[in-house]
Design an enzyme around this catalytic site. Structure first.
Site, mmCIF file in Angstrom:
data_model
loop_
_atom_site.group_PDB
_atom_site.id
_atom_site.type_symbol
_atom_site.label_atom_id
_atom_site.label_comp_id
_atom_site.label_asym_id
_atom_site.label_seq_id
_atom_site.Cartn_x
_atom_site.Cartn_y
_atom_site.Cartn_z
ATOM 1 N N GLU A 1 -13.868 -4.523 -0.007
ATOM 2 C CA GLU A 1 -12.713 -4.808 -0.846
ATOM 3 C C GLU A 1 -13.228 -5.302 -2.192
ATOM 4 O OE1 GLU A 1 -9.470 -4.303 0.298
ATOM 5 O OE2 GLU A 1 -10.503 -3.509 2.044
ATOM 6 N N SER B 1 -8.482 -4.096 -4.189
ATOM 7 C CA SER B 1 -8.506 -2.678 -3.853
ATOM 8 C C SER B 1 -9.637 -2.374 -2.881
ATOM 9 C CB SER B 1 -8.701 -1.846 -5.117
ATOM 10 O OG SER B 1 -8.775 -0.471 -4.800
ATOM 11 N N CYS B 2 -9.398 -1.397 -2.037
ATOM 12 C CA CYS B 2 -10.447 -0.924 -1.126
ATOM 13 C C CYS B 2 -11.085 0.358 -1.653
ATOM 14 C CB CYS B 2 -9.884 -0.704 0.272
ATOM 15 S SG CYS B 2 -8.612 0.561 0.339
ATOM 16 N N ASN B 3 -10.631 0.803 -2.837
ATOM 17 C CA ASN B 3 -11.167 2.033 -3.420
ATOM 18 C C ASN B 3 -11.594 1.758 -4.863
ATOM 19 O OD1 ASN B 3 -11.589 4.563 -4.570
ATOM 20 N ND2 ASN B 3 -10.072 5.529 -3.249
ATOM 21 N N PRO B 4 -12.879 1.479 -5.074
ATOM 22 C CA PRO B 4 -13.347 1.135 -6.426
ATOM 23 C C PRO B 4 -13.113 2.237 -7.462
ATOM 24 C CG PRO B 4 -15.039 0.659 -4.786
ATOM 25 C CD PRO B 4 -13.935 1.390 -4.084
#
Length: 64
Positions: free
Chosen positions: A56, A21-24
């Protein structure tokens, strides 16, 4: 992930999941939804875009 995707994953019940994911923040939300059936084994941030704030995050989950 869309809630339907989480439901589909839980129905399919794979032995392990690699979640990138690029959005934690949304990844943390999704991991909470998967927590009853899966445990986090490893977490590795990967800086694919140096000199930017983007990172990422790769998480390995295994079935409980």
């Amino acid at each position: 992930m869309h809630p339907d995707v989480v439901k589909t994953i839980l129905r399919a019940a794979p032995e392990r999941i690699v979640y990138v994911s690029c959005n934690p923040a949304t990844q943390a939300r999704d991991l909470q939804d998967l927590d009853a059936d899966y445990q986090v084994v490893a977490v590795q941030p990967v800086d694919m875009f140096p000199h930017t704030p983007h990172v990422e995050n790769v998480v390995l989950l295994t079935k409980r």
